[in-house]
Design a protein around this motif. Structure first.
Motif, PDB file in Angstrom:
ATOM      1  N   ARG A   1       0.835  -1.208   0.000  1.00 23.71           N
ATOM      2  CA  ARG A   1       0.000   0.000   0.000  1.00 23.71           C
ATOM      3  C   ARG A   1       0.868   1.255   0.000  1.00 23.71           C
ATOM      4  N   VAL A   2       1.960   1.222   0.741  1.00 23.28           N
ATOM      5  CA  VAL A   2       2.894   2.357   0.753  1.00 23.28           C
ATOM      6  C   VAL A   2       3.513   2.562  -0.623  1.00 23.28           C
ATOM      7  N   LEU A   3       3.950   1.472  -1.252  1.00 22.73           N
ATOM      8  CA  LEU A   3       4.587   1.573  -2.564  1.00 22.73           C
ATOM      9  C   LEU A   3       3.609   2.086  -3.617  1.00 22.73           C
ATOM     10  N   GLU A   4       2.348   1.682  -3.520  1.00 27.54           N
ATOM     11  CA  GLU A   4       1.339   2.181  -4.449  1.00 27.54           C
ATOM     12  C   GLU A   4       1.162   3.692  -4.304  1.00 27.54           C
ATOM     13  N   HIS A   5       1.198   4.170  -3.056  1.00 34.40           N
ATOM     14  CA  HIS A   5       1.051   5.613  -2.834  1.00 34.40           C
ATOM     15  C   HIS A   5       2.284   6.371  -3.347  1.00 34.40           C
ATOM     16  N   LEU A   6       3.448   5.823  -3.123  1.00 38.37           N
ATOM     17  CA  LEU A   6       4.654   6.474  -3.633  1.00 38.37           C
ATOM     18  C   LEU A   6       4.647   6.483  -5.162  1.00 38.37           C
ATOM     19  N   ALA A   7       4.152   5.425  -5.772  1.00 40.00           N
ATOM     20  CA  ALA A   7       4.090   5.365  -7.240  1.00 40.00           C
ATOM     21  C   ALA A   7       3.122   6.409  -7.786  1.00 40.00           C
ATOM     22  N   LEU A   8       2.072   6.702  -7.014  1.00 44.40           N
ATOM     23  CA  LEU A   8       1.080   7.686  -7.441  1.00 44.40           C
ATOM     24  C   LEU A   8       1.708   9.056  -7.633  1.00 44.40           C
ATOM     25  N   HIS A   9       2.715   9.364  -6.798  1.00 42.32           N
ATOM     26  CA  HIS A   9       3.358  10.683  -6.853  1.00 42.32           C
ATOM     27  C   HIS A   9       4.750  10.624  -7.466  1.00 42.32           C
ATOM     28  N   GLY A  10       5.068   9.518  -8.096  1.00 40.53           N
ATOM     29  CA  GLY A  10       6.377   9.381  -8.742  1.00 40.53           C
ATOM     30  C   GLY A  10       6.220   8.979 -10.186  1.00 40.53           C
ATOM     31  N   GLU A  11       7.158   8.240 -10.683  1.00 39.28           N
ATOM     32  CA  GLU A  11       7.132   7.766 -12.063  1.00 39.28           C
ATOM     33  C   GLU A  11       7.530   6.299 -12.092  1.00 39.28           C
ATOM     34  N   GLN A  12       6.796   5.513 -12.875  1.00 39.16           N
ATOM     35  CA  GLN A  12       7.134   4.110 -13.065  1.00 39.16           C
ATOM     36  C   GLN A  12       7.467   3.893 -14.536  1.00 39.16           C
ATOM     37  N   ASP A  13       8.649   3.367 -14.802  1.00 39.45           N
ATOM     38  CA  ASP A  13       9.107   3.223 -16.187  1.00 39.45           C
ATOM     39  C   ASP A  13       8.839   1.845 -16.770  1.00 39.45           C
ATOM     40  N   GLY A  14       8.204   0.963 -15.992  1.00 43.09           N
ATOM     41  CA  GLY A  14       7.896  -0.357 -16.507  1.00 43.09           C
ATOM     42  C   GLY A  14       9.093  -1.281 -16.595  1.00 43.09           C
ATOM     43  N   GLN A  15      10.216  -0.884 -16.013  1.00 35.49           N
ATOM     44  CA  GLN A  15      11.433  -1.681 -16.067  1.00 35.49           C
ATOM     45  C   GLN A  15      11.675  -2.380 -14.729  1.00 35.49           C
ATOM     46  N   ARG A  16      12.501  -3.426 -14.765  1.00 40.94           N
ATOM     47  CA  ARG A  16      12.916  -4.100 -13.539  1.00 40.94           C
ATOM     48  C   ARG A  16      14.207  -3.461 -13.047  1.00 40.94           C
ATOM     49  N   HIS A  17      14.181  -2.901 -11.849  1.00 46.14           N
ATOM     50  CA  HIS A  17      15.331  -2.187 -11.299  1.00 46.14           C
ATOM     51  C   HIS A  17      16.120  -3.105 -10.369  1.00 46.14           C
ATOM     52  N   SER A  18      17.430  -3.045 -10.484  1.00 49.91           N
ATOM     53  CA  SER A  18      18.270  -3.880  -9.622  1.00 49.91           C
ATOM     54  C   SER A  18      18.156  -3.412  -8.185  1.00 49.91           C
ATOM     55  N   MET A  19      18.259  -4.376  -7.270  1.00 47.79           N
ATOM     56  CA  MET A  19      18.173  -4.122  -5.841  1.00 47.79           C
ATOM     57  C   MET A  19      19.354  -4.800  -5.161  1.00 47.79           C
TER      58      MET A  19
END
Length: 579
Positions: A414-432
């Motif tokens: 739920r937190v990540l969904e809210h952060l995504a709402l105010h950010g940008e998602q590029d549809g890519q898999r990001h290294s962690m």
């Protein structure tokens, strides 16, 4: 007289669904964790060191020692002089024992235990012996004072009752003089509770997640083998409430109880909400190591200090939830003598949280870590504004008690969904960072037989069967990359794809593999998928029971296969002799 049970038709499918509904309606009662853990010390002290250090320790006890016994393990050749000195110093209320190592190195000793129950094992040709059992006729010593240069119990956080004082001086003398204060009954909180049904550590003999085992500086967590698989246990006597296990656990299987992890998170969000509602601006939330009763809020009014008993009690999920709830920045302040494993754990949690922020289009600098001697920098005004809208709560009304079954992962999503709402998602898999609980899976459709062993092994329900359709579904938002699905797959058809997928599709179910149903050639019932039947036919092609005309049995459902066998035996009795 036995009463005969009338034979009636039984619909096993109806019974199966009824059982599932019954079990889901009410959970099995959980044993409530005891609020405290007790220790009992009678004053039997074990001291390890050279003859000079042990002589000084003996002299400081005086004639009015309140200790019950003193066992001196001598690491050098001066044990004879120490024995003579001990005979002179001993009195009716204090029994003194001298145990030379006789050429053995202190590293040959094995010391284990905690306050009231320390056991020192000495190596002998006939096997190790318990020194307390041999000298005192009791299971263990109550206290250990280690005067050797290197600790005999090398732990980042030693257990209660163990004291390492390698250097002579005032600090060692104070420690020796205070040994009598550790005689009596003592209590400490029981910091945790384990929910094994949520744990991703092991299933069916395969090992999965080991994150909690790697971060405990007190070495209180162990993997205990079972008849089928292993499970995690935490020794409450050794646990010192660092909390790193709870923040490292991706499923919430280890639940911190002092205070409750989820209620702690709710409180933090309530603080931020109250701050904003009262007109506060540019809030910075800062995590510090402090005593709740002694810590005072800083002079900088925009900084809200969160004083934890140990910094490990809060991790990436807490920090990101605060950003989502309107904090401009979150800061973590180190403290002196922080255990190395805790420091490494915090750095790993920061790397994970920053990786998630970057993947969602936010600045990594919203999360900062400061040294203990840098209070001015951590008081500074934030360089980032809060999010345009705030996430005010993480739980639904149904789970407002802070103990919902989905728990930690659901809240983080739920937190990540809210952060995504105010950010940008590029549809890519990001290294962690390595070992992060974020990623997907790749399923080899040519190898997968849809046996659903992976579904049975998944502890978070990220994998699911397609119901009446032979299909394997996957939801990446629930996957913690424990690897149990890949290890339990008999066809090695599953490969983990580590990394955070920055796309709304992360929360959607996707089809990993689908096949057409296979219908029984006798009754027409769909009982398997075509790929499974073809794989079985290949593996059993040379089996005598399924050779020749009998090969058709592999294309029958279980009931028809049994009928076919009985019919053959009735018409051809010699068929019973076939292997």
């Amino acid at each position: 007289m036995n009463q005969r049970i009338a034979t009636i038709p039984v619909d096993q499918e109806v019974n199966r669904k009824a059982r599932e509904r019954a079990l889901a309606a009410s959970s099995w009662p959980v044993n409530l964790a005891a609020s405290s853990v007790g220790y009992q010390s009678h004053g039997h002290v074990l001291a390890i060191g050279d003859s000079r250090a042990l002589t000084a320790l003996l002299d400081r006890q005086g004639d009015a020692s309140s200790l019950a016994s003193l066992t001196l393990v001598v690491t050098d050749a001066g044990y004879q002089a120490l024995t003579t000195h001990a005979d002179l110093r001993a009195h009716a209320d204090l029994r003194v024992f001298v145990q030379p190592l006789l050429g053995k190195h202190p590293t040959d000793l094995h010391l284990e235990g905690y306050l009231g129950n320390f056991r020192l094992w000495l190596p002998t040709p006939d096997g190790p012996i318990n020194l307390a059992k041999a000298l005192l006729e009791r299971d263990g010593h109550d206290l250990v004072i280690d005067l050797c240069a290197e600790p005999s119990l090398p732990r980042e956080l030693p257990p209660p009752g163990y004291f390492h004082a390698p250097v002579a001086g005032e600090q060692r003398d104070t420690l020796i003089d205070g040994l009598a204060d550790w005689v009596g009954d003592f209590e400490k909180p029981r910091y945790f509770q384990i929910h094994n049904d949520r744990c991703a550590h092991s299933t069916r003999g395969f090992e999965g997640c080991t994150r909690c085992l790697e971060v405990c500086p007190a070495d209180a967590i162990h993997s205990v083998p079972g008849r089928i698989g292993a499970h995690i246990e935490i020794d409450p006597q050794l646990c010192q409430g660092v909390g790193s296990c709870s923040s490292a656990c991706p499923t919430g299987a280890i639940e911190f109880r002092q205070p409750h992890s989820l209620r702690q998170q709710d409180t933090l969000l309530a603080w931020l909400d109250g701050y904003h509602n009262a007109g506060g601006t540019s809030p910075v939330v800062r995590f510090v190591q402090a005593d709740y009763t002694d810590h005072q809020q800083p002079d900088a009014p925009h900084v809200i200090d969160v004083a934890l008993e140990d910094l490990g009690a809060a991790g990436a999920d807490h920090w990101l939830s605060l950003i989502a709830a309107g904090a401009c920045e979150v800061r973590i302040v180190d403290y002196p003598s922080m255990p190395p494993r805790l420091a490494a754990h915090l750095e790993d949690q920061l790397a994970q949280a920053r990786g998630l922020l970057a993947a969602l289009g936010h600045s990594e600098q919203r999360l900062q870590r400061f040294a203990a001697n840098d209070p001015l920098s951590s008081d500074a005004l934030p360089r980032h504004a809060g999010l345009p809208t705030r996430l005010s709560r993480l739980d639904d009304d149904a789970d407002s008690d802070g103990d919902d079954e989905q728990g930690k992962r659901r809240r983080l999503n739920r937190v990540l969904e809210h952060l995504a709402l105010h950010g940008e998602q590029d549809g890519q898999r990001h290294s962690m960072p390595g070992g992060s609980p974020f990623g997907g899976i790749d399923v080899n459709s040519d190898a997968c037989t849809l046996c659903m062993g992976c579904v049975a092994s998944c502890p978070t329900d990220a994998l699911a069967a397609g119901g009446d359709t032979p299909r394997l579904d996957f939801r990446e938002a629930d996957c913690v990359q424990c690897g149990l699905c890949a290890k339990s797959c008999p066809e090695s058809a599953i490969t983990l794809q580590p990394g955070f997928f920055a796309s709304p599709a992360r929360a959607d179910w996707r089809v990993c593999h689908e096949d057409s149903p296979f219908h029984c050639i006798s009754c027409g019932t769909a009982f398997a998928n075509r790929g499974t039947i073809e794989a079985i036919q290949q593996k059993l092609a040379q089996h005598p029971y399924f050779s020749g005309d009998q090969a058709r049995r592999l294309e029958m459902c279980q009931d028809c296969r049994v009928k076919d066998v009985w019919q053959e035996m009735a018409t051809n009795p010699e068929a019973q002799l076939k292997v």
